[in-house]
Design a protein around this motif. Structure first.
Motif, short mmCIF file in Angstrom:
data_model
loop_
_atom_site.label_atom_id
_atom_site.label_comp_id
_atom_site.label_asym_id
_atom_site.label_seq_id
_atom_site.Cartn_x
_atom_site.Cartn_y
_atom_site.Cartn_z
N ALA A 1 0.84 -1.20 0.00
CA ALA A 1 0.00 0.00 0.00
C ALA A 1 0.87 1.25 0.00
O ALA A 1 0.56 2.24 -0.69
N ARG B 1 3.69 1.53 -1.35
CA ARG B 1 4.30 1.67 -2.68
C ARG B 1 3.43 2.55 -3.59
O ARG B 1 3.96 3.31 -4.40
N LYS B 2 2.10 2.48 -3.45
CA LYS B 2 1.22 3.32 -4.25
C LYS B 2 1.47 4.79 -3.93
O LYS B 2 1.49 5.65 -4.82
N ASP C 1 4.67 5.77 -5.56
CA ASP C 1 4.49 5.94 -7.00
C ASP C 1 3.90 7.30 -7.33
O ASP C 1 4.09 7.82 -8.44
N ASP C 2 3.18 7.89 -6.38
CA ASP C 2 2.61 9.22 -6.56
C ASP C 2 3.59 10.33 -6.19
O ASP C 2 3.23 11.51 -6.20
#
Length: 245
Positions: A109, A111-112, A115-116
């Protein structure tokens, strides 16, 4: 996230209205080397941890430096209707305190968020330090694992003075007199020796030790004293650890 887009979204501005007046009432914040915190892009922030109010203090510091925190937070906190709604709206990540996660690994979670292009705060100790003098204790692998798997910087940070606002294991906040909290941001921990290589147990232990060394060195500067040569290890001192990472 665009380089020119502020992370101070409406939900964080709302939280700031709720929290900042009170947090400024109880303490003044002296931030040292704040320019070391990345202005943009994803990174892991790894602070020392010795008071239940530490996450709020780090949140205040990040607000002042223009970055918004996302935490791996106790899953039990999400069960409170209002608090849970605020945590979810601000992108915090629930973590079970014991046993395996029923859903995804919380680092997945996180990692999302990475990524942003956002910042994730991961306490490398996993829980309040058990060291009798509140020096950082043995670390866990969550912070370095996140930084290495996502190939992002890991920034150490230390603070001192928070214990005057809320003592370790305390439940009450001391309002007066107004306290001073000193915070020092470090340079990124050099994890180049581990990047692009298999993350076996020994590699994670060695990399985590580097993070704890960096956090401890910052705290030594703030406290003006040397930490013990041997880092506190709960498993060797008959103390149960409660943090998952």
């Amino acid at each position: 996230m665009s380089q020119h887009t502020s992370e101070k979204t409406p939900i964080f501005r709302f939280l700031a209205v709720l929290l900042l007046p009170f947090m400024h009432l109880v303490a003044r914040y002296r931030i040292h080397d704040g320019d070391r915190m990345p202005k943009t892009g994803a990174f892991v922030l790894s602070p020392n941890h010795y008071s239940e109010i530490d996450p709020v203090v780090i949140g205040v510091v990040m607000w002042k430096l223009g970055r918004m925190p996302r935490y791996l937070a106790k899953a039990s906190l999400f069960k409170y209707p209002v608090l849970g709604a605020l945590l979810r709206a601000s992108g915090q990540i629930p973590v079970e305190r014991a046993g395996a996660m029923r859903g995804n690994d919380p680092l997945v979670a996180a990692r999302k968020i990475v990524d942003d292009g956002l910042a994730v705060v991961i306490y490398p100790e996993g829980s309040l330090t058990r060291d009798p003098d509140m020096w950082p204790m043995r670390g866990k692998a969550g912070a370095v694992r996140m930084a290495l798997e996502a190939d992002i910087p890991l920034i150490p940070i230390a603070h001192w003075g928070t214990q005057l606002v809320m003592p370790r294991y305390g439940k009450r906040i001391s309002l007066f007199p107004r306290k001073t909290i000193h915070v020092k941001v470090g340079d990124p921990v050099d994890l180049s020796a581990f990047r692009g290589k298999p993350l076996d147990g020994q590699a994670l232990v060695t990399a985590t030790a580097l993070v704890m060394d960096a956090v401890t060195a910052l705290l030594e500067e703030l406290r003006g004293e040397k930490a013990p040569a041997q880092r506190w290890d709960p498993s060797k001192n008959n103390q149960k650890e409660t943090g998952r990472f």
